[in-house]
Scaffold this active site. Structure first.
Site, PDB file in Angstrom:
ATOM      1  N   HIS A 157       0.836  -1.221   0.000  1.00 17.83           N
ATOM      2  CA  HIS A 157       0.000   0.000   0.000  1.00 17.83           C
ATOM      3  C   HIS A 157       0.868   1.267   0.000  1.00 17.83           C
ATOM      4  CE1 HIS A 157      -3.303  -2.739   1.242  1.00 17.83           C
ATOM      5  NE2 HIS A 157      -2.347  -3.291   1.967  1.00 17.83           N
ATOM      6  N   SER A 278      14.593  21.352 -16.851  1.00 15.42           N
ATOM      7  CA  SER A 278      13.356  22.067 -17.141  1.00 15.42           C
ATOM      8  C   SER A 278      13.700  23.334 -17.900  1.00 15.42           C
ATOM      9  CB  SER A 278      12.670  22.404 -15.817  1.00 15.42           C
ATOM     10  OG  SER A 278      11.901  23.574 -15.938  1.00 15.42           O
ATOM     11  N   LYS A 284      15.982  21.711 -11.820  1.00 16.91           N
ATOM     12  CA  LYS A 284      15.333  20.425 -12.068  1.00 16.91           C
ATOM     13  C   LYS A 284      16.222  19.379 -12.739  1.00 16.91           C
ATOM     14  CE  LYS A 284      11.613  19.331 -11.597  1.00 16.91           C
ATOM     15  NZ  LYS A 284      10.193  19.448 -11.740  1.00 16.91           N
ATOM     16  N   GLU A 291       9.537   8.156 -17.417  1.00 19.53           N
ATOM     17  CA  GLU A 291       8.150   8.608 -17.615  1.00 19.53           C
ATOM     18  C   GLU A 291       7.647   8.242 -19.017  1.00 19.53           C
ATOM     19  OE1 GLU A 291       7.388  12.772 -16.083  1.00 19.53           O
ATOM     20  OE2 GLU A 291       9.507  12.573 -15.639  1.00 19.53           O
TER      21      GLU A 291
END
Ligand code: ARG
Length: 462
Positions: A157, A278, A284, A291
């Protein structure tokens, strides 16, 4: 010559827009090699069976080889307005060798031809995919071997559950990928059957030898029914489905990598060559590659559903709808190969932050609560009672803001049960607890080393 040029059944040439709509060469052009190899085998068989003169068959084979060489070298470009790769190769052959080329299509239809070409092409791709999965498995084995004693929290979980090691966690992905390889190989078995000889739907009156074609093209056998031979696309659907499952595994792995790269976790850091920045936020470092793998999983599911949907309402046998099979299954094949080939070096070059994982295992979460219950059970308390008692110990710690059961003194523990002795602190130690979990499939360094050895043997033989 031509089937859509008003010289045969039809009075008119196809309208340009209709031809553009109907044509598949922009995506089936990649079958040129398989199409020509299939045609060479067919011509040789026709000659062996006495259907074609040997000299004519030899001429056809030589002609086909020259077409193959010229397409492969780029000397012959595939014309955008050709109907499909099958028609183009035949037309090009006739252009090169004249009338003899017109006998190549004896006892054959594009319906069995396209089924043959697609099986041949995908058969080669299954081997490529297995090779790419094995490369990734090699990287997993290497990183796992370096981390058999790197403590890490296991989660259920997404809440800290029990201590394991990073190697053990990684090897869960190896288990999935090993099943993927076995699924691909299983799918290849059913794919590797020759449909050639099924003709358009009802085979042929010529006395052909289907086994000879199958033997020349290294198929394991021939399809049993000519109607099924031309109308079956299970092999595309099975491969797309196996790929969808494999991509689901890569997607879960990607999700974890993305999570582990976050400043909240920092379990790993990707190499700068596998991360992006970024356009606005200078600080970043983003895990775009993981992804994208996660994102591309969606299109492989889409391809599978597209294939199933194309096939679901089709009456037997061939219908033009089936031309839609190729873009979907080819896209799945290309996508999974791209993802596998980038995933392996991304993993290889990542830095494992062993200290962060260890610290996360040792700080908070009461991950040794099960060990505490097991300890009491080993001392004679029924497990359910030990479970409830340990729950009360954890509740006490939470209230008193004590981070770990092991931070309680023995006298504090004894308030809960006289069964607690000094050896409880060993039982509560994460490294000791992991080392004791040494059954097959367990997280102990000993068990995981065996798991890695099994993986290496699997990579070697499969
Ligand atoms: N381009 C077609 C396909 O991909 C080849 C088979 C065409 N057969 C036919 N009867 N029109 O399915």
């Amino acid at each position: 010559m031509g089937i859509n040029d008003a010289s045969g059944r039809l009075d008119k040439k196809l309208e340009k827009a209709v031809n553009d709509f109907n044509s598949s060469i922009r995506f089936d052009g990649k079958l040129y090699r398989e199409d020509i190899e299939g045609s060479i085998a067919h011509a040789k068989m026709l000659s062996k069976c006495g259907i074609l003169e040997k000299s004519e068959a030899d001429k056809i084979v030589r002609g086909l080889k020259s077409v193959l060489a010229d397409i492969a070298s780029g000397k012959t470009a595939l014309p955008k307005d050709a109907e499909d790769i099958h028609m183009f190769v035949e037309e090009e052959l006739v252009r090169r060798i004249g009338d003899s080329g017109k006998n190549l299509h004896v006892a054959r239809s594009r319906n069995d031809q396209v089924a043959l070409d697609t099986r041949l092409y995908l058969r080669g791709k299954t081997d490529e995919i297995v090779g790419a999965v094995k490369n990734l498995l090699r990287e997993i084995a290497a990183v796992a071997a370096d981390n058999t004693d790197t403590l890490m929290p296991a989660y259920t979980h997404l809440q800290k559950a029990q201590p394991v090691t990073f190697a053990h966690h990684l090897m869960a992905y190896a288990a999935m990928l090993m099943r993927d390889i076995s699924r691909i190989k299983d799918c290849k078995k059913r794919m590797n059957i020759s449909p050639l000889g099924s003709g358009a739907v009802a085979a042929t009156t010529f006395e052909t030898d289907r086994d000879e074609v199958a033997r020349l093209l290294k198929f394991d056998g021939v399809t049993n029914n000519s109607i099924d031979g031309v109308s079956d696309r299970d092999f595309c659907i099975e491969l797309a489905s196996v790929i969808a499952i494999l991509m689901m595994h890569l997607s879960r792995f990607s999700e974890e990598i993305i999570l582990w790269c976050s400043s909240e976790f920092k379990y790993i850091e990707l190499d700068d060559g596998y991360a992006t920045s970024s356009s606005m936020m200078p600080q970043k470092k983003n895990p775009d590659i993981a992804e994208l793998v996660r994102g591309k999983t969606g299109r492989t599911y889409g391809n599978l559903v597209a294939l199933l949907t194309v096939m679901k309402g089709l009456p037997l046998a061939y219908n033009k709808d089936m031309q839609e099979d190729k873009e979907a299954v080819f896209d799945s094949v290309e996508t999974v190969l791209q993802c596998l080939n980038i995933f392996a070096p991304m993993l290889k070059t990542a830095t494992v932050n062993k200290e962060k994982m260890r610290a996360a295992t040792l700080s908070g979460g009461y991950m040794n609560a099960t060990d505490c219950a097991d300890y009491l059970t080993k001392k004679g308390m029924p497990f359910r009672d030990a479970y409830t008692l340990t729950g009360a110990v954890v509740k006490y710690c939470v209230k008193a803001q004590i981070k770990d059961i092991a931070d309680l003194s023995l006298s504090e523990l004894k308030v809960f049960s006289p069964l607690f002795e000094n050896d409880v602190y060993d039982a509560l130690d994460a490294a000791i607890s992991v080392a004791l979990r040494k059954c097959a499939g367990g997280p102990s360094p000993e068990s995981v080393e065996k798991e890695i050895a099994t993986l290496k043997a699997f990579i070697g033989k499969s």
